[in-house]
Design an enzyme around this catalytic site. Structure first.
Site, PDB file in Angstrom:
ATOM      1  N   ASP A  22       0.825  -1.207   0.000  1.00 46.26           N
ATOM      2  CA  ASP A  22       0.000   0.000   0.000  1.00 46.26           C
ATOM      3  C   ASP A  22       0.861   1.259   0.000  1.00 46.26           C
ATOM      4  O   ASP A  22       1.964   1.268   0.558  1.00 46.26           O
ATOM      5  CB  ASP A  22      -0.894  -0.013   1.250  1.00 46.26           C
ATOM      6  CG  ASP A  22      -2.035   0.975   1.160  1.00 46.26           C
ATOM      7  OD1 ASP A  22      -2.326   1.466   0.050  1.00 46.26           O
ATOM      8  OD2 ASP A  22      -2.645   1.261   2.202  1.00 46.26           O
ATOM      9  N   ASN A  24       1.522   3.402  -2.909  1.00 41.42           N
ATOM     10  CA  ASN A  24       2.134   3.886  -4.152  1.00 41.42           C
ATOM     11  C   ASN A  24       1.592   5.249  -4.565  1.00 41.42           C
ATOM     12  O   ASN A  24       2.348   6.158  -4.933  1.00 41.42           O
ATOM     13  CB  ASN A  24       1.892   2.890  -5.290  1.00 41.42           C
ATOM     14  CG  ASN A  24       2.668   1.597  -5.128  1.00 41.42           C
ATOM     15  OD1 ASN A  24       3.638   1.543  -4.394  1.00 41.42           O
ATOM     16  ND2 ASN A  24       2.229   0.565  -5.828  1.00 41.42           N
ATOM     17  N   ARG A  35      -0.329   8.922  -9.964  1.00 38.42           N
ATOM     18  CA  ARG A  35      -0.334   7.653  -9.254  1.00 38.42           C
ATOM     19  C   ARG A  35       0.486   6.571  -9.976  1.00 38.42           C
ATOM     20  O   ARG A  35       1.130   5.741  -9.341  1.00 38.42           O
ATOM     21  CB  ARG A  35      -1.772   7.173  -9.051  1.00 38.42           C
ATOM     22  CG  ARG A  35      -2.590   8.083  -8.129  1.00 38.42           C
ATOM     23  CD  ARG A  35      -4.036   7.607  -8.029  1.00 38.42           C
ATOM     24  NE  ARG A  35      -4.102   6.269  -7.467  1.00 38.42           N
ATOM     25  CZ  ARG A  35      -4.102   6.005  -6.159  1.00 38.42           C
ATOM     26  NH1 ARG A  35      -3.999   6.987  -5.276  1.00 38.42           N
ATOM     27  NH2 ARG A  35      -4.185   4.757  -5.732  1.00 38.42           N
ATOM     28  N   HIS A  39       3.193   3.567  -8.836  1.00 38.76           N
ATOM     29  CA  HIS A  39       3.121   2.144  -9.154  1.00 38.76           C
ATOM     30  C   HIS A  39       4.402   1.673  -9.849  1.00 38.76           C
ATOM     31  O   HIS A  39       4.887   0.565  -9.584  1.00 38.76           O
ATOM     32  CB  HIS A  39       1.911   1.861 -10.049  1.00 38.76           C
ATOM     33  CG  HIS A  39       0.598   2.117  -9.380  1.00 38.76           C
ATOM     34  ND1 HIS A  39       0.278   1.589  -8.143  1.00 38.76           N
ATOM     35  CD2 HIS A  39      -0.492   2.843  -9.773  1.00 38.76           C
ATOM     36  CE1 HIS A  39      -0.943   1.969  -7.808  1.00 38.76           C
ATOM     37  NE2 HIS A  39      -1.425   2.738  -8.779  1.00 38.76           N
ATOM     38  N   SER A  67      -6.751  -5.719  -6.397  1.00 36.18           N
ATOM     39  CA  SER A  67      -7.967  -6.305  -5.836  1.00 36.18           C
ATOM     40  C   SER A  67      -9.136  -6.168  -6.815  1.00 36.18           C
ATOM     41  O   SER A  67      -9.075  -5.378  -7.767  1.00 36.18           O
ATOM     42  CB  SER A  67      -8.334  -5.613  -4.516  1.00 36.18           C
ATOM     43  OG  SER A  67      -8.844  -4.315  -4.767  1.00 36.18           O
ATOM     44  N   GLU A  69     -11.779  -4.778  -6.116  1.00 39.05           N
ATOM     45  CA  GLU A  69     -12.280  -3.407  -5.917  1.00 39.05           C
ATOM     46  C   GLU A  69     -11.484  -2.387  -6.733  1.00 39.05           C
ATOM     47  O   GLU A  69     -11.996  -1.308  -7.060  1.00 39.05           O
ATOM     48  CB  GLU A  69     -12.239  -3.041  -4.427  1.00 39.05           C
ATOM     49  CG  GLU A  69     -13.245  -3.770  -3.555  1.00 39.05           C
ATOM     50  CD  GLU A  69     -12.795  -5.170  -3.169  1.00 39.05           C
ATOM     51  OE1 GLU A  69     -13.608  -5.920  -2.596  1.00 39.05           O
ATOM     52  OE2 GLU A  69     -11.627  -5.532  -3.451  1.00 39.05           O
ATOM     53  N   ARG A  73     -11.283   1.925  -9.958  1.00 40.40           N
ATOM     54  CA  ARG A  73     -10.418   3.104 -10.036  1.00 40.40           C
ATOM     55  C   ARG A  73     -10.534   3.736 -11.423  1.00 40.40           C
ATOM     56  O   ARG A  73     -11.066   3.125 -12.352  1.00 40.40           O
ATOM     57  CB  ARG A  73      -8.968   2.704  -9.749  1.00 40.40           C
ATOM     58  CG  ARG A  73      -8.731   2.338  -8.287  1.00 40.40           C
ATOM     59  CD  ARG A  73      -7.270   2.143  -7.975  1.00 40.40           C
ATOM     60  NE  ARG A  73      -7.060   1.928  -6.545  1.00 40.40           N
ATOM     61  CZ  ARG A  73      -5.878   1.812  -5.970  1.00 40.40           C
ATOM     62  NH1 ARG A  73      -4.765   1.887  -6.713  1.00 40.40           N
ATOM     63  NH2 ARG A  73      -5.777   1.627  -4.669  1.00 40.40           N
ATOM     64  N   LEU A 133      11.674 -20.216  -3.903  1.00 39.61           N
ATOM     65  CA  LEU A 133      10.586 -19.372  -3.407  1.00 39.61           C
ATOM     66  C   LEU A 133       9.362 -19.476  -4.300  1.00 39.61           C
ATOM     67  O   LEU A 133       9.468 -19.418  -5.528  1.00 39.61           O
ATOM     68  CB  LEU A 133      11.051 -17.915  -3.341  1.00 39.61           C
ATOM     69  CG  LEU A 133       9.987 -16.857  -3.025  1.00 39.61           C
ATOM     70  CD1 LEU A 133       9.491 -17.008  -1.590  1.00 39.61           C
ATOM     71  CD2 LEU A 133      10.544 -15.452  -3.259  1.00 39.61           C
ATOM     72  N   ILE A 197      -7.069  -5.142   6.800  1.00 36.77           N
ATOM     73  CA  ILE A 197      -6.570  -6.158   5.868  1.00 36.77           C
ATOM     74  C   ILE A 197      -7.318  -6.151   4.539  1.00 36.77           C
ATOM     75  O   ILE A 197      -7.009  -6.940   3.654  1.00 36.77           O
ATOM     76  CB  ILE A 197      -6.554  -7.557   6.500  1.00 36.77           C
ATOM     77  CG1 ILE A 197      -7.919  -7.938   7.055  1.00 36.77           C
ATOM     78  CG2 ILE A 197      -5.516  -7.638   7.601  1.00 36.77           C
ATOM     79  CD1 ILE A 197      -7.952  -9.338   7.636  1.00 36.77           C
ATOM     80  N   SER A 198      -8.284  -5.274   4.388  1.00 42.80           N
ATOM     81  CA  SER A 198      -8.847  -4.937   3.076  1.00 42.80           C
ATOM     82  C   SER A 198      -9.199  -6.129   2.196  1.00 42.80           C
ATOM     83  O   SER A 198      -8.760  -6.216   1.049  1.00 42.80           O
ATOM     84  CB  SER A 198      -7.892  -3.998   2.317  1.00 42.80           C
ATOM     85  OG  SER A 198      -7.752  -2.774   3.014  1.00 42.80           O
TER      86      SER A 198
END
Length: 259
Positions: A22, A24, A35, A39, A67, A69, A73, A133, A197-198
């Site tokens: 969170d 950016n 914005r 990013h 997300s 959501e 944007r 990983l 935690i959105s």
């Protein structure tokens, strides 16, 4: 930074770290930029933290990249993010393979533009044999969508006679989640000073340690990662038990090791 790294106990590393990246946009605004500038620089932090986790031997790293959501944007920002995503993946596949990192994606990929889906699928295939990983990108993801989708699929299998409703347990539900092949996160980090935690891994974070930092994501460094891990290692994880029970279990484990 090296002294911080040396303070990390290798035997107590979290197996799975999840991060809400969170800040950016706010970072860019503070610098008088748009914005997308934030990013773009956030991608550098992704590279840094992926490298840091791989160096430490972390097994799984999940990054909340976009997300469901976020589709609401401004169109220009969403388009820019999709283009940045594709460009970044295209550039990073060779590096992922060089460092034995396997890419995974969770979320509703069908919502992504076709060109983004194609690029992701190619990257998933090209890194599928890597054994280091596991880098999990949460794209077009929300936990409520994930759980609704899981319930729908369970209902379909019940209807088709594949699942006995009386036999459904927590393990059953977990098998229908996007993260069915991954262990639950033990440490969740959120940057930029927000304390929520959105809609991120709501089920999987049930017993995770939560770590919040005011640092904006583009400024988040390996040093900040080490601080979060050290904080995690200094916490007592009881999982509903008492401190005395945990001490007894640790003592029993030490005795077994010494035999």
């Amino acid at each position: 930074m090296e002294s911080l790294k040396e303070s990390i106990i290798s035997q107590k590393l979290p197996r799975h770290i999840a991060i809400i990246m969170d800040g950016n946009g706010r970072w860019a605004k503070e610098k008088g930029q748009d914005r997308l500038y934030g990013h773009f620089h956030g991608v550098e932090s992704v590279r840094t933290i992926v490298e840091g986790c791989a160096e430490l031997g972390i097994g799984y790293l999940t990054l909340y990249a976009f997300s469901t959501e976020n589709w609401d944007r401004p169109e220009q920002e969403v388009t820019g993010l999709m283009e940045l995503l594709v460009e970044t993946i295209r550039k990073e596949v060779d590096t992922l393979n060089k460092n034995n990192i396997r890419l995974h994606v969770i979320g509703n990929m069908e919502m992504l533009p076709a060109y983004a889906q194609n690029e992701l699928n190619e990257a998933l295939s090209l890194t599928s044999k890597n054994t280091g990983l596991n880098l999990v990108m949460a794209l077009s993801y929300s936990s409520r969508w994930e759980m609704v989708n899981a319930v729908k699929n369970i209902a379909i299998d019940v209807k088709n006679g594949k699942v006995d409703p009386q036999s459904i347990t927590q393990d059953t539900l977990q098998q229908y989640l996007c993260t069915s092949n991954f262990p639950d996160p033990e440490l969740m980090i959120r940057t930029s000073g927000e304390y929520r935690i959105s809609n991120f891994l709501l089920y999987q974070l049930a017993y995770a340690e939560l770590y919040f930092t005011p640092v904006r994501w583009p400024d988040f460094s390996k040093e900040h990662l080490y601080e979060a891990i050290i904080d995690f290692q200094n916490r007592e994880r009881r999982f509903g038990k008492t401190s005395a029970q945990i001490e007894q279990e640790d003592g029993d484990a030490d005795q077994l090791v010494s035999r």
